[in-house]
Design an enzyme around this catalytic site. Structure first.
Site, PDB file in Angstrom:
ATOM      1  N   VAL A  96       0.872  -1.181   0.000  1.00  0.00           N
ATOM      2  CA  VAL A  96       0.000   0.000   0.000  1.00  0.00           C
ATOM      3  C   VAL A  96       0.908   1.230   0.000  1.00  0.00           C
ATOM      4  O   VAL A  96       1.700   1.423   0.938  1.00  0.00           O
ATOM      5  CB  VAL A  96      -0.934   0.020   1.229  1.00  0.00           C
ATOM      6  CG1 VAL A  96      -1.827   1.259   1.180  1.00  0.00           C
ATOM      7  CG2 VAL A  96      -1.783  -1.249   1.293  1.00  0.00           C
ATOM      8  N   HIS A 100       2.830   4.083   6.030  1.00  0.00           N
ATOM      9  CA  HIS A 100       2.202   3.536   7.234  1.00  0.00           C
ATOM     10  C   HIS A 100       3.245   2.830   8.080  1.00  0.00           C
ATOM     11  O   HIS A 100       4.159   2.190   7.568  1.00  0.00           O
ATOM     12  CB  HIS A 100       1.074   2.552   6.878  1.00  0.00           C
ATOM     13  CG  HIS A 100       1.492   1.485   5.931  1.00  0.00           C
ATOM     14  ND1 HIS A 100       1.594   1.705   4.573  1.00  0.00           N
ATOM     15  CD2 HIS A 100       1.842   0.185   6.126  1.00  0.00           C
ATOM     16  CE1 HIS A 100       1.989   0.594   3.978  1.00  0.00           C
ATOM     17  NE2 HIS A 100       2.157  -0.349   4.897  1.00  0.00           N
ATOM     18  N   HIS A 102       3.801  -0.135  10.829  1.00  0.00           N
ATOM     19  CA  HIS A 102       3.247  -1.327  11.476  1.00  0.00           C
ATOM     20  C   HIS A 102       3.732  -1.310  12.923  1.00  0.00           C
ATOM     21  O   HIS A 102       4.942  -1.337  13.165  1.00  0.00           O
ATOM     22  CB  HIS A 102       3.785  -2.606  10.836  1.00  0.00           C
ATOM     23  CG  HIS A 102       3.404  -2.828   9.403  1.00  0.00           C
ATOM     24  ND1 HIS A 102       2.407  -3.693   9.032  1.00  0.00           N
ATOM     25  CD2 HIS A 102       3.897  -2.319   8.252  1.00  0.00           C
ATOM     26  CE1 HIS A 102       2.314  -3.723   7.714  1.00  0.00           C
ATOM     27  NE2 HIS A 102       3.208  -2.896   7.209  1.00  0.00           N
TER      28      HIS A 102
HETATM   29  P1  AMP Z   1       2.568  -3.154   3.556  1.00  0.00           P
HETATM   30  O1  AMP Z   1       2.714  -4.562   3.033  1.00  0.00           O
HETATM   31  O2  AMP Z   1       3.708  -2.700   4.435  1.00  0.00           O
HETATM   32  O3  AMP Z   1       2.240  -2.177   2.444  1.00  0.00           O
HETATM   33  O4  AMP Z   1       1.329  -3.206   4.544  1.00  0.00           O
HETATM   34  C1  AMP Z   1       0.006  -3.066   4.157  1.00  0.00           C
HETATM   35  C2  AMP Z   1      -0.809  -3.637   5.276  1.00  0.00           C
HETATM   36  O5  AMP Z   1      -2.136  -3.146   5.140  1.00  0.00           O
HETATM   37  C3  AMP Z   1      -0.890  -5.161   5.306  1.00  0.00           C
HETATM   38  O6  AMP Z   1      -0.357  -5.635   6.541  1.00  0.00           O
HETATM   39  C4  AMP Z   1      -2.395  -5.442   5.159  1.00  0.00           C
HETATM   40  O7  AMP Z   1      -2.811  -6.539   5.939  1.00  0.00           O
HETATM   41  C5  AMP Z   1      -3.008  -4.140   5.628  1.00  0.00           C
HETATM   42  N1  AMP Z   1      -4.329  -3.811   5.100  1.00  0.00           N
HETATM   43  C6  AMP Z   1      -4.729  -3.804   3.807  1.00  0.00           C
HETATM   44  N2  AMP Z   1      -6.019  -3.416   3.714  1.00  0.00           N
HETATM   45  C7  AMP Z   1      -6.435  -3.158   4.975  1.00  0.00           C
HETATM   46  C8  AMP Z   1      -7.664  -2.718   5.556  1.00  0.00           C
HETATM   47  N3  AMP Z   1      -8.755  -2.472   4.805  1.00  0.00           N
HETATM   48  N4  AMP Z   1      -7.732  -2.578   6.890  1.00  0.00           N
HETATM   49  C9  AMP Z   1      -6.662  -2.831   7.666  1.00  0.00           C
HETATM   50  N5  AMP Z   1      -5.470  -3.240   7.185  1.00  0.00           N
HETATM   51  C10 AMP Z   1      -5.358  -3.411   5.869  1.00  0.00           C
END
Ligand code: AMP
Length: 113
Positions: A96, A100, A102
């Site tokens: 995404v 963000h 984690h």
């Molecule tokens: P990244 O791989 O670092 O880009 O992390 C994206 C994160 O967003 C992943 O851990 C997904 O599980 C999480 N994610 C995607 N869609 C949603 C959502 N609608 N609500 C909460 N988490 C989400």
């Protein structure tokens, strides 16, 4: 303009989430696919920054606020300790492209993320 991401839709309210923290500039909500007992995402409301490198260069105060919210969440949901992960770039696991953090906490093992 940056392409709209799922987190942009969360900020706009189009996709509802459980907001664990909300400030003027930041929101935090549970990761939909948790990788640890506590796995919370902290994101800026602005859609300007795709990743942590861009954010750090343009607005270090906002980056510091993400860290401060991470600490608050670790106190509220675990013992105050936490692991903070930013994936930057697809080959590092970023899916995404709205920056963000984690926040991982609560009985972490070395194999967590
Ligand atoms: P990244 O791989 O670092 O880009 O992390 C994206 C994160 O967003 C992943 O851990 C997904 O599980 C999480 N994610 C995607 N869609 C949603 C959502 N609608 N609500 C909460 N988490 C989400």
């Amino acid at each position: 303009m940056a392409e709209e991401t799922v987190f942009g839709k969360i900020v706009s309210g189009e996709i509802p989430v459980e907001k664990l923290v909300e400030t003027d500039r930041v929101i935090a909500f549970p990761d939909i696919a948790p990788q640890a007992p506590v796995h919370i995402l902290v994101i800026p409301k602005t859609t300007e920054y795709a990743d942590v490198t861009e954010l750090a260069a343009a607005d270090p105060e906002l980056l510091a606020e993400l860290v401060s919210v991470a600490q608050q969440l670790a106190h509220e949901h675990a013992d105050g300790n936490y692991r903070l992960v930013f994936n930057k770039g697809a080959s590092a696991g970023q899916t995404v492209f709205h920056v963000h953090a984690h926040v991982l906490a609560g009985g972490l093992t070395e194999s967590s993320l």
